[in-house]
Design an enzyme around this catalytic site. Structure first.
Site, PDB file in Angstrom:
ATOM      1  N   THR A   1       0.823  -1.214   0.000  1.00 10.67           N
ATOM      2  CA  THR A   1       0.000   0.000   0.000  1.00 10.67           C
ATOM      3  C   THR A   1       0.855   1.261   0.000  1.00 10.67           C
ATOM      4  O   THR A   1       0.548   2.227  -0.701  1.00 10.67           O
ATOM      5  CB  THR A   1      -0.941   0.003   1.217  1.00 10.67           C
TER       6      THR A   1
ATOM      7  N   ASP B   1      -5.112  -0.271  -4.947  1.00 16.00           N
ATOM      8  CA  ASP B   1      -3.685  -0.115  -4.640  1.00 16.00           C
ATOM      9  C   ASP B   1      -2.828  -1.305  -5.055  1.00 16.00           C
ATOM     10  O   ASP B   1      -1.709  -1.153  -5.506  1.00 16.00           O
ATOM     11  CB  ASP B   1      -3.480   0.200  -3.155  1.00 16.00           C
ATOM     12  N   HIS B   2      -3.375  -2.532  -4.919  1.00 14.22           N
ATOM     13  CA  HIS B   2      -2.606  -3.722  -5.299  1.00 14.22           C
ATOM     14  C   HIS B   2      -3.546  -4.919  -5.316  1.00 14.22           C
ATOM     15  O   HIS B   2      -4.742  -4.791  -5.030  1.00 14.22           O
ATOM     16  CB  HIS B   2      -1.439  -3.974  -4.338  1.00 14.22           C
TER      17      HIS B   2
END
Length: 718
Positions: free
Chosen positions: A303, A479-480
């Site tokens: 993050t 974010d991922h």
């Protein structure tokens, strides 16, 4: 037996054991009454009980090597006093900042005392006497010879045995810590975790070594290195689009950070129900520019890497989190500070502790005016999920602060509920029926993603009711990844694929995350070009009318006709419209055709040249970014018109007080939403179906924040 005990405590070894025992007791007192280390299970409790022993035994054993008895006792007492001072200093600092001292903070002692309100006395508690009581009593007992100086010779073997036992205890501590928190020191995301698993002493040594290593690297910085980086970024600069440049000039920026949210969730149905119906509608909204081939590019910093790329336009580092490793000391030219010079106020809203990923320090160096961490929201444990305040409550409780920000503002909301292990309380579930795979992580993932979707919808409703919507550019991004490669067997059928057909290419393809730019009148649509998180900053700044040509950024404006469709992952993997080049190994590695998903085995001469060129570009991108950050090169470079950050201007412990004071001082010229509503709160416009919600939570500032205001006021009076 009684005689043996008395004799032992009158020996030099007995004195050594006594000091260690007393330090262990007061350290445990600090752990349970001063530090909030979030000890979640008995195993963590056991590890914490070990943490002070190894380092304390090693430290005090130094005194055993001194042959002269009186000097040996004095040395052990002196070393124990120093250790107590270190513990006490961290307790005082923690009370003010909910964080632990760093070597940099200690070196800048003048700034620390200023940050502590120039009054350490105000931070003292009556219970602090416990930290010093043992030393006082032991000195008195020595003076009155109740504890006698053992004049017997103490051989080298016994001293070495004591030190060796300390080393054994420290090694055992580190081994147990590694089993509970793997790669703890390599991937440090929160100083409190290092303290929890290794103790104050070991953390302090680790921090000192990291700082020394960082300083040594920075000494190697020179103009040639900076020019190399500048040359690379200028060569790869892409001019803004004439259609979109300045389209959102002077608009508020509201960034919604979708935790662990992957692109495949958009439009996905489970049991005939849309997992994220609101985000689906937003994705296809005429006022939204949505990117269908947008990739996350995070590394070990996860993050924090995503935040770093979005804020600074540089990559994360290869061996951990840039925020945690370099965020406290590096110079940045980040979005908050760039926009500050264009009249923007900036703030972050996040329902976790401020120390996580070192945000409380890094945000200051990025130029954020305000940081509303978990201390500013509900303290009820039922209102929190694993990593902080539940999303619906985060958005709802942020309004009482958001409405006092001066406009235009640049704000970021970091959600946490959709975080592994994706646990959702029963009371937060609605009639959405999740999947029934044999992988509970996958099943849970859809539930928390659905909850997050509802939270974003509630926030949008408020933005429209309050009037902020019409004057804001809303940026939404994942974010991922949320589900790892190990979940692919259970996930594949839900995405219309057979598990046996799932390949490395599919794993890379699932690193796509949503990226949407939404604003009334934006003239949106679905953009299928390939891009990544490193491209966000130039895209956003150009929309706001800020040219990025003189800034060192590694991305390419996604809306530019010259946008460079090359995504470089932190591990070296490269994605382009034609190729997926795995791990940056070029022709020598694995390469997929990005049109068919098939592995390529034969290449034309032109393809070889193209792949080698892309591989070189990927390496240069990561290498130059690493040089910039590891050597802190931006301290030597200030673009025309940019004013560097002065982190001492920001005090996040005084967020609320400073914000209200500014609003009051501006009077009729205040641009806050609260002022625009004729000094009337907009919190009543926020509606949520969260079962934990109450009007009091949405409108009331926690007592801890109000008490801080009172303490600061008292210090100022003094």
């Amino acid at each position: 037996m009684k005689k043996l005990k008395i004799n032992f405590w009158q020996t030099r070894l007995g004195f050594f054991v006594l000091l260690n025992l007393c330090f262990w007791l007061k350290y445990m007192f600090a752990v349970y009454f001063d530090f909030r280390l979030n000890l979640t299970d008995p195993y963590q409790q056991f590890i914490v009980w070990l943490t002070p022993l190894g380092s304390s035994i090693i430290l005090l054993s130094v005194g055993l090597y001194i042959s002269k008895p009186i000097l040996s006792y004095i040395a052990m007492l002196f070393l124990d006093t120093l250790n107590t001072i270190l513990l006490f200093a961290n307790i005082i600092y923690y009370r003010q900042f909910s964080d632990f001292l760093t070597s940099k903070t200690i070196q800048n002692a003048g700034k620390v005392s200023q940050g502590l309100g120039k009054s350490t006395v105000a931070l003292l508690h009556p219970s602090d006497i416990i930290l010093w009581l043992d030393l006082i009593v032991i000195v008195i007992l020595l003076i009155f010879k109740v504890i006698k100086i053992d004049s017997k010779r103490y051989g080298l073997k016994k001293s070495f045995a004591a030190t060796s036992f300390g080393v054994f205890m420290l090694t055992l501590n580190m081994m147990l810590a590694e089993t509970s928190r793997p790669r703890l020191l390599r991937n440090t995301f929160d100083r409190s975790y290092v303290v929890k698993y290794l103790g104050i002493d070991t953390y302090s040594i680790y921090d000192l070594l990291k700082s020394a290593q960082s300083n040594q690297v920075k000494k190697n910085a020179n103009a040639d290195t900076l020019n190399q980086v500048l040359t690379f970024t200028k060569q790869n600069y892409t001019a803004p689009s004439s259609q979109y440049f300045g389209k959102a000039k002077n608009k508020n920026v509201i960034i919604i950070h979708l935790e662990s949210f992957q692109q495949f969730l958009i439009g996905l149905k489970v049991n005939g129900q849309e997992v994220t119906p609101f985000l689906n509608s937003l994705y296809h909204n005429k006022n939204t520019i949505s990117f269908s081939n947008f990739y996350h590019q995070v590394g070990l910093g996860r993050t924090s890497d995503a935040e770093n790329m979005l804020e600074t336009g540089t990559f994360g580092i290869s061996d951990g989190s840039l925020f945690s490793s370099l965020g406290s000391e590096n110079t940045f030219q980040a979005a908050p500070q760039i926009l500050r010079q264009n009249g923007y106020t900036s703030a972050v809203f996040h329902g976790n502790v401020g120390t996580f990923w070192n945000r409380n320090e890094t945000y200051k160096n990025l130029g954020y005016n305000y940081f509303f961490d978990g201390n500013y929201f509900s303290q009820d444990q039922n209102d929190k999920s694993g990593y902080g305040l539940k999303d619906k409550l985060l958005f709802g409780e942020s309004v009482k602060y958001l409405e006092h920000l001066q406009q235009p503002f640049y704000t970021k909301f970091i959600t946490v509920t959709n975080h592994i292990p994706f646990d959702l309380d029963t009371e937060d579930k609605d009639n959405f029926k999740t999947s029934a795979t044999n992988n509970q992580t996958v099943n849970n993932y859809f539930e928390t993603a659905h909850y997050l979707d509802q939270a974003v919808k509630e926030f949008f409703t408020y933005l429209k009711k309050s009037g902020l919507y019409n004057n804001s550019l809303i940026m939404i991004y994942g974010d991922h990844y949320g589900l790892s490669n190990s979940e692919s067997t259970a996930l594949a059928p839900l995405l219309g694929k057979q598990p046996s057909q799932w390949s490395e290419y599919d794993n890379i393809s699932e690193q796509r995350v949503p990226f949407m730019l939404h604003m009334s009148g934006l003239n949106g649509g679905i953009n299928n070009e390939i891009g990544g998180e490193i491209d966000v900053l130039p895209t956003l700044l150009h929309l706001l009318g800020v040219n990025t040509q003189n800034y060192i950024q590694f991305g390419s404006d996604l809306l530019s006709k010259d946008h460079r469709q090359v995504v470089v992952f932190r591990n070296g993997t490269i994605v382009t419209p034609k190729y997926v080049i795995v791990n940056g190994k070029g022709i020598k590695g694995t390469i997929y055709d990005n049109q068919t998903g098939k592995k390529m085995t034969h290449f034309t001469k032109g393809q070889k040249q193209e792949i080698n060129s892309l591989t070189k570009f990927g390496y240069q991108s990561l290498h130059n970014s690493d040089l910039l950050n590891s050597r802190n090169l931006l301290r030597f470079y200030t673009p025309t018109g940019f004013i560097p950050v002065d982190p001492s201007e920001f005090d996040y412990a005084e967020n609320y007080q400073r914000m209200l004071t500014l609003e009051q001082n501006l009077g009729a010229s205040s641009t806050s939403l609260y002022s625009q509503h004729h000094n009337s709160s907009s919190t009543n416009l926020y509606t949520t179906n969260a079962p934990e919600k109450s009007k009091e939570k949405l409108t009331t500032v926690p007592n801890s924040v109000l008490n801080q205001i009172t303490e600061n006021s008292q210090k100022s009076t003094k």
